[in-house]
Design a protein around this motif. Structure first.
Motif, short mmCIF file in Angstrom:
data_model
loop_
_atom_site.label_atom_id
_atom_site.label_comp_id
_atom_site.label_asym_id
_atom_site.label_seq_id
_atom_site.Cartn_x
_atom_site.Cartn_y
_atom_site.Cartn_z
N ALA A 21 0.68 -1.31 0.01
CA ALA A 21 0.15 0.23 0.11
C ALA A 21 0.76 1.14 0.05
O ALA A 21 0.74 1.96 1.09
N LEU A 32 -2.45 -3.71 2.24
CA LEU A 32 -3.95 -4.04 2.30
C LEU A 32 -3.97 -5.64 2.60
O LEU A 32 -3.38 -6.29 1.83
N PHE A 41 -6.35 -2.08 6.30
CA PHE A 41 -5.01 -1.58 6.09
C PHE A 41 -4.19 -1.63 7.13
O PHE A 41 -4.64 -1.14 8.35
N ALA A 89 -10.04 -1.01 5.88
CA ALA A 89 -9.46 -0.49 4.54
C ALA A 89 -10.56 0.20 3.68
O ALA A 89 -12.01 -0.22 3.53
#
Length: 257
Positions: A21, A32, A41, A89
């Motif tokens: 990410a 992620l 996340f 996320a």
């Protein structure tokens, strides 16, 4: 795979997919993670003393109080090697600060939401002092205050979705004068090719700006030039720092008249 997969399994279940990410702005392994328990996340830093671990712990501590403006942290885990946080996320894109961007109204809106958050008790000891070495005693007094400050204002830390706007990376929240946050935005806008007058047109819509005196704006702008001069002297090869120094100087000239 991320190096702390085993550590987070109790929170995620088996990971079916792990995607990098971005670079993470100092985070060692932003990723992620899609798993039995959903998508997260994930941010992790080595569990050793220093600024990066301190920043991670501070972000974990402040998250329950700023969930109106940032993704919710669902869990944290650590062992002797890693400190890791798992957030919701959220799919989105960074903001565009260029003149004429339709994102700027959303940037103003989310920063105004930050201004409505009362200073949490956990943040009482986090006084903002990063500009002190570049300020006189009188200027330091003008930069003190009980406003919760978000000082990592730049395009990549605004996440825009169809449903809202979020501020990412709360790694160093502090409390200080309300002038700090809008001044940070103003310099970023000048660096993004706004004139100082155009930048003031946007920051003038911030409640934190309206609550501040011109004297405090001038004090912060001058100290901010000093901060960027110090950073450029240490890293003159960093072109983005040189650009930020130029923007800080232009903003200082504008506010002092």
């Amino acid at each position: 795979m991320i190096p702390f997969t085993d550590l987070i399994r109790a929170h995620t279940g088996e990971a079916s997919r792990v995607r990098p990410a971005g670079e993470g702005h100092g985070w060692s392994t932003p990723a992620l993670v899609s798993s039995d328990q959903g998508e997260f996340f994930v941010k992790g830093v080595p569990n050793r003393p220093g600024g990066r671990l301190d920043s991670a712990r501070r972000e974990a501590t402040i998250n329950p109080f700023v969930r109106d403006v940032t993704p919710t942290m669902r869990w944290q885990a650590e062992d002797e090697h890693w400190f890791v946080m798992g957030f919701d996320a959220i799919e989105g894109r960074p903001a565009d600060f260029l003149p004429g961007s339709s994102d700027l109204g959303r940037v103003v809106e989310v920063l105004n939401r930050v201004s409505k958050i009362p200073l949490p008790a956990v943040a009482r000891g986090w006084e903002e002092t990063r500009w002190d070495r570049f300020a006189t005693d009188d200027e330091k007094a003008l930069l003190r205050g009980d406003s919760l400050t978000y000082t990592d204002v730049h395009e990549l830390n605004f996440l825009l979705t169809e449903g809202g706007t979020w501020l990412l990376d709360w790694g160093w929240p502090t409390h200080g004068a309300p002038i700090i946050m809008p001044s940070d935005l103003a310099v970023q806008l000048v660096a993004a090719h706004h004139s100082p007058e155009s930048a003031e047109g946007w920051v003038g819509q911030l409640e934190a700006w309206k609550a501040s005196s011109l004297e405090s704006a001038i004090a912060f702008a001058r100290a901010n030039v000093g901060l960027y001069e110090w950073q450029v002297e240490a890293r003159p090869e960093q072109e983005w720092l040189v650009a930020m120094l130029d923007a800080a100087k232009a903003w200082h000239q504008h506010v002092k008249g």
